[in-house]
Structures are given as structure tokens and as C-alpha cells.
Design an enzyme around this catalytic site. Structure first.
Site, PDB file in Angstrom:
ATOM      1  N   ILE A 119       0.839  -1.203   0.000  1.00 24.24           N
ATOM      2  CA  ILE A 119       0.000   0.000   0.000  1.00 24.24           C
ATOM      3  C   ILE A 119       0.870   1.247   0.000  1.00 24.24           C
ATOM      4  O   ILE A 119       0.567   2.230  -0.687  1.00 24.24           O
ATOM      5  CB  ILE A 119      -0.960  -0.002   1.201  1.00 24.24           C
ATOM      6  CG1 ILE A 119      -1.718  -1.337   1.301  1.00 24.24           C
ATOM      7  CG2 ILE A 119      -1.945   1.152   1.095  1.00 24.24           C
ATOM      8  CD1 ILE A 119      -2.450  -1.739   0.050  1.00 24.24           C
ATOM      9  N   ASP A 120       1.964   1.221   0.740  1.00 25.65           N
ATOM     10  CA  ASP A 120       2.908   2.344   0.698  1.00 25.65           C
ATOM     11  C   ASP A 120       3.425   2.556  -0.720  1.00 25.65           C
ATOM     12  O   ASP A 120       3.540   3.697  -1.193  1.00 25.65           O
ATOM     13  CB  ASP A 120       4.093   2.070   1.632  1.00 25.65           C
ATOM     14  CG  ASP A 120       3.821   2.482   3.064  1.00 25.65           C
ATOM     15  OD1 ASP A 120       2.654   2.758   3.386  1.00 25.65           O
ATOM     16  OD2 ASP A 120       4.778   2.528   3.857  1.00 25.65           O
ATOM     17  N   LEU A 121       3.768   1.483  -1.400  1.00 26.05           N
ATOM     18  CA  LEU A 121       4.314   1.593  -2.751  1.00 26.05           C
ATOM     19  C   LEU A 121       3.263   2.090  -3.737  1.00 26.05           C
ATOM     20  O   LEU A 121       3.558   2.894  -4.627  1.00 26.05           O
ATOM     21  CB  LEU A 121       4.876   0.245  -3.204  1.00 26.05           C
ATOM     22  CG  LEU A 121       6.054  -0.264  -2.367  1.00 26.05           C
ATOM     23  CD1 LEU A 121       6.441  -1.681  -2.792  1.00 26.05           C
ATOM     24  CD2 LEU A 121       7.260   0.664  -2.496  1.00 26.05           C
TER      25      LEU A 121
END
Length: 389
Positions: A178-180
Site C-alpha cells: 500500500i505504501d508503494l
């Protein structure tokens, strides 16, 4: 110290060679965006609190204890200058505000309201620099004062539920996906804002929430619920609407492999490679729709047959026939491939290689040959602060 790019000089300038990026973000999503700009020539000043980015302490048991550059930190911080600033002090606020006057882009990842308390919010910095592009990452949007953590977002956005074998417990994906995804959304927003500034001369605020990024990436799984009203269910690595696609098979020589057969022609060629051409003539397997309806029977037949053959020979035959397939590799095996080597940054002062975040190439500029190694905490503080005085 002059603000200059950490990328190796090239005959043709890299596209962001004249940009100054002020990175107030930490952990992964924001720093990934910072390294993206560094790889494309920008000068990136990573502003860290006295304790440093928390990922400096996120080490595996195999890592040395006497360094503040962890493997996790190194995955998103090549090519940057580390500057220690205490934003809880008036002097620290003034230093960052002075840097913002010269900056093109600010990357921030504060919970809503925290940037205002520290004097580094968009309105404050825009008053000093109307051309500034301010990127703000949050977990749940600009009005929700809740910290965003990747594992929690994977759970809340449906990814963990789907990432499981039927009847087994949900699983987090092994990278902070999700960060990416949010980092990619932010890059798109920033590139749009830079284009807008070229046309109008005006800066912008770009806001990206981890939750929005996750939901936007549910793709066909979200569409299934929206179109049919049926909630997608866990299927392991199988695909809900294509068969065979994603299932892991174990060949007779121990090779694990995956098929991605998205066309009926490809299925016929798969059956040819398996010396079972008659399968493709059966009504229950002739079309993808029929194969989805008869998934269990086909998967059992494929598992049995593939277990009888040499996996490497099968993969070679499938490649010749144009059937998408690949071996299941470890991370080390993937990076050791010729294609994997091209994505590695050369060894720097840190004595280890890095991984590029920029996977595209252009005929208009060269690929950065090298970047400075991930900086030690505060490595460039003295030079940058002296430049401001």
C-alpha cells in the site's frame, strides 16, 4: 555546500537536474518518491529529526548493529543529503522554512494537523514560495487524524482477505504494497503539478491517502463486487476469471512454476507442450469460460501431469510456443538474472548495491549511472545549514 544532484553527471542532463526537493517524509512511501526524483537528477534534502528516520532502526538479525543505514532504510534513500533539523524548536522551523523558499517540491507525511503545529504546512510554506509544490501523504485523508500503517491498510482495504488460500487465515503481502501504491499515486500527482506549474507558474498542493491508493488498486476485484454484488473470495494465487492463471505447479524435477494462460490459443499450445492435445478439444476446457466453470477438474489434471515432467524443459517449450509461464524464484535468484542486474545501482560508499525505483527509460535522457549511497544520519547537516547562513 552547493545544492547539486547526487546523480552522476551526464552529457545530457537528467530531467529533474534543476529541481530541489525537500523531503520531510519518513518510512517508505514518501522516501520512495524522494529517491525517484534523485534518480532523475534532482537534489533531494532529507530532513530528519535528531532521532532520524525510524527505518534506520528496522534491521534484520543478519545486519550489523554499528550502522544507522539499515537495509530497509537503504531501499528508499539513495542519492539524498541527510540534514538533521529539530522542528520542535523555533530555530528548526526557521531553517526548514528558509529551505522551502528555494525548494521546488516538499514531500510531507504528517498526520493531519501536525504540519501546522510544526510550521511546515502548505499554507505557511506557500506564503514564502508561491511556486512550491507541496505533496502530503496521509493514511486516511486530510481530515482524519489517524496514522496510516501499511499492514493495517492491507487489512482494511480487502487485500489481506483476498491474499489467502480458501479456508485459511488472511496474509499480509511480503512488501509494504500500500505504501508503494501510494508512492506511485503521489508521483503521478507531482508530475501533473509540475506540468501545471510549467503552464501557469503556480504551485499546488497534492494530497494522497494510503486508503484511497489501496482502493484504487483493487481493480478487477472491486469491479466484481460493483458489477455483480458478490464479494470476491480468497483463491490463493489463482485468478477468479482466468484458468489456468497464477496457480503454482510442482514439476517432476522439483521446479515450481506458474502459468498465465489468458487465451484459448495459449491453452491449446500448453496442452501440446504437455503432450495432451486432446484436453484442448474437450468441451469443458475449450474456452476460458468453460475452464473457469471446470476449474477444479482442470487444475487436478494439470497438477498431475506437470508433476510427471521436467519443469525447466517445460518452461523452455512454453516459451517457444508463446505460452506465458515462469519459474518461481527467490529474491536473490530474481536479482541475479541479467534483467535483474540492470535494475541494480552500483556499489557506493556503503559497500552494497541498491535497487532502482525508476523502471522506465527514455531516448531523451540517460539512465543515472550511479547515485550516492544512502546517507548517514545528519551527514550533510553542516554543509546545508552553512549554505543557508
Amino acid at each position: 555546500m552547493s545544492f547539486s544532484s547526487s546523480a552522476a553527471p551526464a552529457a545530457t542532463p537528467l530531467p529533474f537536474a534543476d529541481l530541489l526537493v525537500l523531503e520531510l517524509a519518513s518510512v517508505l512511501a514518501g522516501p520512495q518518491v524522494g529517491q525517484f526524483f534523485a534518480e532523475l537528477g534532482a537534489t533531494v534534502l532529507k530532513v530528519e529529526a535528531p532521532a532520524g528516520d525510524v527505518t534506520r532502526t528496522w534491521k534484520t538479525r543478519a545486519e550489523a548493529a554499528n550502522t544507522d543505514v539499515s537495509a530497509y532504510f537503504s531501499c528508499a534513500n539513495w542519492g539524498k543529503h541527510s540534514v538533521i533539523v529539530d522542528l520542535t524548536t523555533e530555530a528548526g522551523k526557521a531553517q526548514v522554512q528558509q529551505l522551502a523558499v528555494r525548494a521546488d517540491v516538499v514531500l510531507a507525511s504528517y498526520k493531519p494537523g501536525d504540519a501546522e503545529k510544526l510550521g511546515v504546512d502548505y499554507d505557511t510554506l506557500r506564503a514564502l514560495n508561491p511556486r512550491l509544490i507541496y505533496a502530503h501523504l496521509t493514511g486516511y485523508g486530510p481530515t482524519v487524524a489517524r496514522a496510516g500503517y501499511d499492514a493495517v491498510l492491507q487489512a482494511e482495504a480487502g487485500f489481506m482477505f483476498l491474499n489467502a488460500q480458501p479456508g485459511q487465515e488472511p496474509q499480509k503481502m511480503p512488501v509494504a504494497m500500500i505504501d508503494l501504491l501510494a508512492a506511485h499515486q503521489l508521483k503521478e500527482g507531482l508530475l501533473t503539478a509540475l506540468y501545471h506549474r510549467c503552464r501557469t507558474g503556480e504551485g499546488s498542493r497534492v494530497q494522497v491517502a494510503l486508503l484511497d491508493s489501496a482502493l484504487a488498486s483493487l481493480a478487477n476485484q472491486a469491479a466484481t463486487w460493483l458489477v455483480t454484488g458478490h464479494d470476491p473470495q480468497p483463491m490463493g494465487s489463482g485468478h477468479p476469471s482466468i484458468v489456468p492463471y497464477g496457480t503454482v505447479y510442482r514439476a517432476g524435477n522439483g521446479r515450481s512454476l506458474v502459468l498465465a494462460v489468458g487465451a484459448d490459443r495459449q491453452f491449446r499450445h500448453l496442452c501440446q507442450a504437455l503432450n495432451r492435445p486432446e484436453w484442448a478439444q474437450e468441451a469443458r476446457f475449450q474456452t476460458n469460460e468453460a475452464r473457469v466453470a471446470n476449474r477444479a477438474a482442470l487444475e487436478t489434471m494439470l497438477q498431475t501431469r506437470i508433476a510427471e515432467v521436467d519443469g525447466d524443459q517445460l518452461l523452455a517449450a512454453l516459451e517457444q510456443l508463446g505460452v506465458p509461464a515462469g519459474a518461481v524464484r527467490t529474491v536473490g535468484e530474481a536479482l541475479a538474472l541479467e534483467s535483474g542486474q540492470a535494475m541494480l545501482l552500483p556499489v557506493g560508499e556503503a559497500d552494497f548495491q541498491g535497487l532502482r525505483t525508476v523502471a522506465f527509460q527514455s531516448s531523451s535522457w540517460p539512465r543515472a549511472a550511479a547515485l550516492a549511497s544512502p546517507p548517514r544520519l545528519g551527514q550533510h547537516t553542516a554543509g546545508v545549514i552553512a549554505e543557508q547562513e
